[in-house]
Design a protein around this motif. Structure first.
Motif, short mmCIF file in Angstrom:
data_model
loop_
_atom_site.label_atom_id
_atom_site.label_comp_id
_atom_site.label_asym_id
_atom_site.label_seq_id
_atom_site.Cartn_x
_atom_site.Cartn_y
_atom_site.Cartn_z
N ASP A 1 -29.73 4.35 8.88
CA ASP A 1 -30.06 2.83 8.57
C ASP A 1 -30.64 2.95 7.01
OD1 ASP A 1 -29.49 1.73 10.77
OD2 ASP A 1 -31.64 1.49 11.54
N ARG A 2 -30.95 3.89 6.39
CA ARG A 2 -31.14 4.05 4.93
C ARG A 2 -29.83 3.70 4.12
NH1 ARG A 2 -33.58 9.56 3.74
NH2 ARG A 2 -33.18 8.82 1.60
N GLY A 3 -28.79 3.58 4.65
CA GLY A 3 -27.48 3.51 4.15
C GLY A 3 -27.10 4.31 2.84
N LEU A 4 -27.22 5.59 3.35
CA LEU A 4 -26.88 6.71 2.58
C LEU A 4 -25.10 6.85 2.44
CD1 LEU A 4 -29.45 9.50 3.66
CD2 LEU A 4 -29.38 7.99 1.81
N GLY A 5 -24.66 7.45 1.58
CA GLY A 5 -23.25 7.82 1.31
C GLY A 5 -22.73 6.65 0.72
N ALA A 6 -21.27 6.83 0.68
CA ALA A 6 -20.57 5.57 -0.14
C ALA A 6 -20.64 4.48 0.61
CB ALA A 6 -19.10 6.13 -0.20
N CYS A 7 -20.97 4.35 1.73
CA CYS A 7 -21.07 3.08 2.40
C CYS A 7 -19.60 1.97 2.33
CB CYS A 7 -22.11 2.17 1.88
SG CYS A 7 -23.71 2.99 2.60
N TRP A 8 -18.88 2.77 2.45
CA TRP A 8 -17.34 1.99 2.58
C TRP A 8 -17.40 0.84 3.47
CZ3 TRP A 8 -15.90 7.57 3.07
CH2 TRP A 8 -15.66 8.14 1.74
N LEU A 9 -17.94 0.96 4.75
CA LEU A 9 -17.92 -0.32 5.72
C LEU A 9 -18.73 -1.65 5.43
CD1 LEU A 9 -18.54 1.94 8.86
CD2 LEU A 9 -16.42 1.20 8.12
N GLY A 10 -19.38 -1.18 4.24
CA GLY A 10 -19.85 -2.53 3.57
C GLY A 10 -19.26 -3.31 2.79
N MET A 11 -17.98 -2.94 2.41
CA MET A 11 -16.72 -3.43 1.83
C MET A 11 -16.11 -4.39 2.71
SD MET A 11 -15.28 -0.26 -0.52
CE MET A 11 -13.73 -1.45 -0.88
N SER A 12 -16.09 -5.75 2.60
CA SER A 12 -15.63 -6.69 3.70
C SER A 12 -14.16 -6.24 3.98
CB SER A 12 -15.49 -8.12 2.91
OG SER A 12 -16.67 -8.57 2.95
N GLN A 13 -13.15 -5.87 3.20
CA GLN A 13 -11.79 -5.32 3.62
C GLN A 13 -11.90 -4.22 4.57
OE1 GLN A 13 -9.46 -4.53 0.19
NE2 GLN A 13 -7.42 -4.60 1.35
N ILE A 14 -12.72 -3.22 4.45
CA ILE A 14 -12.74 -2.02 5.35
C ILE A 14 -13.51 -2.55 6.48
CG2 ILE A 14 -13.70 0.35 5.63
CD1 ILE A 14 -11.47 -0.15 3.14
#
Length: 187
Positions: free
Chosen positions: A59-72
């Motif tokens: 939940d800290r949101g580490l990494g590239a967080c690609w799933l935060g991109m709407s398209q992904i």
């Protein structure tokens, strides 16, 4: 047509044990390859850590967080919907920036691992194309817990749909676009 296979019961293909049984309702979490700090990378170290610690780290949101991109996120959500009612019954889901939670019931002849592998494999290829990158997208293994009763089932739906609120990404579960909470509320 996908070939149906006998279910495996308890098995351990990688570092975590899994339970595969027909008509078992499963809470599953799978995550991006870079979503946890490197000290969590070793399966032995992860087993010593408590599940809540791991959830806090995710939940800290580490990494590239690609799933935060709407398209992904849209690609992943479409994968979850793809075989709903055919291979599984999807009850709840939430796509977070670096991991995915879902609650579903397996249908006879469709193994837990095969369902998750199908979600991850195709969407990893598509997501890497969108991101113009190569390499691992998802962490190899996943966490699963089968539901033992209705109370646990209800608590799990609540946990899944409240995860974006707990992580500080929105104020109300229905505000998160990539979750079953919006569908459940009729929005």
């Amino acid at each position: 047509m996908v070939e149906t296979k006998p279910h495996l019961g308890w098995y351990q293909p990688h570092s975590l044990p899994h339970f595969d049984s027909p008509e078992a309702t499963q809470f599953v979490t799978f995550r991006l390859v870079d979503s946890l700090p490197t000290n969590f990378a070793n399966p032995i170290d992860r087993m010593e850590l408590n599940r809540r610690q791991i959830e806090r780290e995710l939940d800290r949101g580490l990494g590239a967080c690609w799933l935060g991109m709407s398209q992904i996120a849209h690609l992943v959500q479409q994968a979850l919907f793809a075989f709903d009612q055919e291979r599984y019954r999807l009850w709840a889901w939430c796509i977070m920036p670096n991991h995915v939670h879902c609650l579903f019931e397996t249908i006879e002849g469709h193994r837990l691992g095969d369902i998750i592998r199908s979600w991850k494999k195709y969407k990893a290829l598509r997501a890497n194309r969108v991101l113009q990158r190569d390499g691992a997208f998802w962490q190899r293994d996943y966490f699963d817990r089968f539901m033992r009763n209705e109370e646990q089932f209800g608590r799990t739906i609540d946990y899944i749909e409240r995860n974006p609120v707990k992580a500080g990404l929105c104020r109300h579960p229905i505000d998160w676009k990539w979750s079953s909470a919006r569908f459940r509320s009729g929005e």
